[in-house]
Scaffold this active site. Structure first.
Site, short mmCIF file in Angstrom:
data_model
loop_
_atom_site.label_atom_id
_atom_site.label_comp_id
_atom_site.label_asym_id
_atom_site.label_seq_id
_atom_site.Cartn_x
_atom_site.Cartn_y
_atom_site.Cartn_z
N HIS A 38 -99.46 -50.90 -10.22
CA HIS A 38 -99.70 -49.57 -10.37
C HIS A 38 -98.31 -48.78 -10.54
CE1 HIS A 38 -100.98 -45.39 -9.26
NE2 HIS A 38 -100.17 -45.60 -8.24
N HIS A 115 -92.04 -41.95 -12.84
CA HIS A 115 -92.76 -41.74 -11.68
C HIS A 115 -92.15 -40.76 -10.67
CE1 HIS A 115 -95.21 -43.31 -7.73
NE2 HIS A 115 -95.49 -42.13 -8.30
#
Length: 324
Positions: A38, A115
């Site tokens: 992820h 991210h």
């Protein structure tokens, strides 16, 4: 103790797909259990880069108030994976959840993995994957480009062209998900399935639409709610005729961030709850109505990839029981 054998050490699973029994390589890939990671590119972040456009207002506020401190804190929270791409591939990870962005104000169309903070250039990551695939001809990866930030039409053209340049004939054409078996992919020498969740990719045969790989997201910090959610969405799977991502992931909330700052995401949210989530994963089975791709944070903390790959043995034992 789950931490005694980190999956990221060595190349235990570098060729796991190529080593599957022929009964499984003949089965639709959507029935095979595949470990994924992820926010796959957060293993490296640049502390001095600007705050990424995907952050919530409260982090932007923090960033202006305590620029350096906030960025240090965000680095702590953004490090959901501590393995490089190659290490993840060697460990058996075959699905990557990718978020990308341009750098606003930068000349040219360069695209970065993101991210929270900007990380690697996408091109460098793709080249790293490609060199792994050149060495491991029977391994197949799923690249799921599902979030785009600060990207105009020309950035999408640039990224799609880059994918085609780097992987070339390894890219699998979009077709019926049921037709995609490892045997088919090996015969065609396809090793990469790219999902591109943006209209720019429409009409490009090697870009698969996002709806062919649903990844329902529980958005919770509670393991029991997460598990209930994952079970419900698996039941709805059969109707979709698609691949499927089970996101065994707990999501930090703003107040969790505040509480967790001192300890960081890993110890606060994940280590506490990971055993419950992993026990659930171990009880799953692949196949029709079963799991396909499973993603988790901190894949290196557990025998995560091994646990997921071993689920495929359940597909064999079932067939052995049938009279020959």
């Amino acid at each position: 103790d789950m931490k005694t054998r980190p999956a990221g050490i060595g190349k235990v699973n570098a060729d796991w797909m190529g080593s599957l029994p022929s009964q499984l390589s003949a089965m639709p890939l959507k029935y095979i259990a595949v470990p994924g990671s992820h926010d796959s590119f957060t293993f490296w972040v640049d502390e001095h880069a600007p705050v990424g456009p995907d952050q919530k207002a409260y982090v932007k506020y923090l960033a202006t108030m305590f620029s350096v401190l906030a960025k240090k804190v965000m680095v702590k929270w953004s490090m959901t994976q501590n393995l490089t791409f190659r290490e993840q591939l060697d460990a058996g990870i075959r699905y990557f959840d990718l978020r990308v962005s341009s750098k606003p104000g930068e000349a040219g169309n360069e695209i970065y993995f993101i991210h929270g903070l900007f990380g690697h250039k996408v091109r460098d990551g793709l080249l790293e994957i490609n060199s792994f695939l050149c060495r491991h001809k029977k391994e197949v990866v799923f690249l799921d480009f599902n979030h785009y930030y600060a990207m105009e039409a020309e950035h999408h053209i640039y990224l799609i062209r880059m994918l085609q340049e780097v992987f070339g004939s390894k890219l699998c054409n979009n077709c019926m998900v049921e037709n995609v078996t490892l045997d088919y992919l090996w015969e065609k020498k396809y090793q990469v399935i790219v999902f591109y969740h943006h209209p720019s990719a429409q009409g490009i045969p090697v870009m698969w639409p996002g709806y062919k790989i649903p990844a329902p997201w529980a958005n919770t910090t509670e393991p029991n709610k997460l598990i209930k959610f994952l079970e419900t969405t698996l039941k709805e799977r059969a109707a979709q005729g698609s691949f499927h991502v089970t996101q065994a992931i707990l999501t930090p909330r703003a107040n969790t961030v505040a509480k967790g700052l001192v300890w960081g995401l890993r110890s606060y949210l994940v280590e506490r709850n990971l055993p419950a989530i992993m026990s659930w994963v171990e009880t799953q089975r692949p196949g029709k109505d079963g799991v396909n791709i499973i993603t988790s944070d901190f894949v290196e903390l557990t025998d995560f990839a091994n646990i997921v790959i071993k689920l495929n043995n359940l597909l064999l034992s079932e067939q052995r029981r049938k009279p020959r």
